[in-house]
Each structure stands twice: as structure tokens, then as C-alpha cells.
Design an enzyme around this catalytic site. Structure first.
Site, PDB file in Angstrom:
ATOM      1  CG  HIS A  94      -4.311  -6.060  11.811  1.00  0.00           C
ATOM      2  ND1 HIS A  94      -4.930  -7.116  11.201  1.00  0.00           N
ATOM      3  CD2 HIS A  94      -4.774  -6.025  13.062  1.00  0.00           C
ATOM      4  CE1 HIS A  94      -5.750  -7.700  12.049  1.00  0.00           C
ATOM      5  NE2 HIS A  94      -5.671  -7.065  13.190  1.00  0.00           N
ATOM      6  CD  GLU A 113       5.264  -3.837   4.883  1.00  0.00           C
ATOM      7  OE1 GLU A 113       5.464  -2.807   4.232  1.00  0.00           O
ATOM      8  OE2 GLU A 113       4.512  -3.862   5.877  1.00  0.00           O
ATOM      9  CB  CYS A 138       6.780   0.468   9.777  1.00  0.00           C
ATOM     10  SG  CYS A 138       6.428  -1.155  10.508  1.00  0.00           S
ATOM     11  CB  CYS A 196       7.362  -4.380   8.377  1.00  0.00           C
ATOM     12  SG  CYS A 196       5.667  -4.513   9.008  1.00  0.00           S
TER      13      CYS A 196
END
Length: 146
Positions: free
Chosen positions: A46, A49, A78, A81
Site C-alpha cells: 500500500h 508510489e 522509501c 518505491c
């Protein structure tokens, strides 16, 4: 539309998300992927990006063809991503709150600057940080996971 206009959309998505993050992908001045697309709601990861990339690929059959696209994210991506962003060839990242903000106010993060990772990757990706305060406000108001 300007970077600020697109970032406002990503921040608005973050206000209505299960987690305080939102993202869109823009190519040729058209939004081609959104993290709030209905088909993305039950995905394994979830992360905004990641969901926006999935949406762009599914709607546009653009797997590994996002060169020339920009991702607008309410928060600095993160590591997971960022890996997806680099893999798909996105050329520009525009984000609001920092990964350090997310770590401090919402959930634990691996705090590494994406600029450092991009430099190590050898890829040419423009990185811009705008509208931090507006994006940070959404994170601060979210239910803490810590």
C-alpha cells in the site's frame, strides 16, 4: 500545469488514503497513474508510489516504458518505491514531506536520502522537494503506527 499544481493533487490523495501518502504519475502533461485508483485498493503493497506505478502500467501498457514521466509523491519515496521508480525509468521525482518526516511523525522508515541512492545507481533522475509543510501536515494528522 506546474509542479505545484500536480503536487497539490498528490497531497489531496494523501488526505483521503488509508495511509497519509499519495502519488500521481504524469507523462506528456497528462496524469497516467494514481495511487487512489479503485483497482489499487487491495494490493499487497500500500505504498503510494508503487500503486501509482501499477496504475500507469495497467492503464497504459507501459511496463518499463515510463521514461519521460514524473512522479509526484506527498512524501519522499522509501527504498522499495525508489527501486520501482528507477526500474520503470521515471525521469523526475517531486516530493513533499521527507522520509525523515515520515519516520518522526508516522512510521519507522529506513532513512536514506533518495538523492544518495540515485547517485549510486548511475541513473539520471531529477529530484525536487516542494510543498513540504503542506504534505507534512497530513502526516502529522494521521493516526500514528508507532
Amino acid at each position: 500545469m506546474s509542479d505545484n499544481d500536480y503536487m497539490k493533487i498528490a497531497i489531496e490523495i494523501s488526505k483521503n488514503s488509508k495511509t497519509p501518502y499519495g502519488a500521481i504519475i504524469v507523462k506528456n502533461d497528462k496524469i497516467i497513474g494514481r495511487s487512489d485508483a479503485a483497482e489499487n485498493q487491495d494490493k499487497l503493497y500500500h505504498h503510494a508510489e508503487y500503486k501509482a506505478i501499477q496504475d500507469a502500467i495497467k492503464k497504459n501498457s507501459l511496463h518499463n516504458q515510463l521514461c519521460g514521466a514524473t512522479i509526484y509523491s506527498s512524501c519522499e519515496p522509501c527504498l522499495m518505491c525508489l527501486g520501482a521508480i528507477l526500474y520503470e525509468g521515471i525521469d523526475k521525482i517531486v516530493y513533499g514531506a521527507t522520509i525523515y518526516d515520515s519516520n518522526e511523525f508516522y512510521c519507522e522508515e529506513t532513512c536514506v536520502s533518495i538523492k544518495d541512492i540515485i547517485k549510486l545507481s548511475g541513473k539520471k533522475v531529477d529530484v525536487i522537494n516542494i510543498m513540504r509543510e503542506e504534505a507534512l501536515e497530513v502526516i502529522k494528522n494521521a493516526k500514528l503506527l508507532k
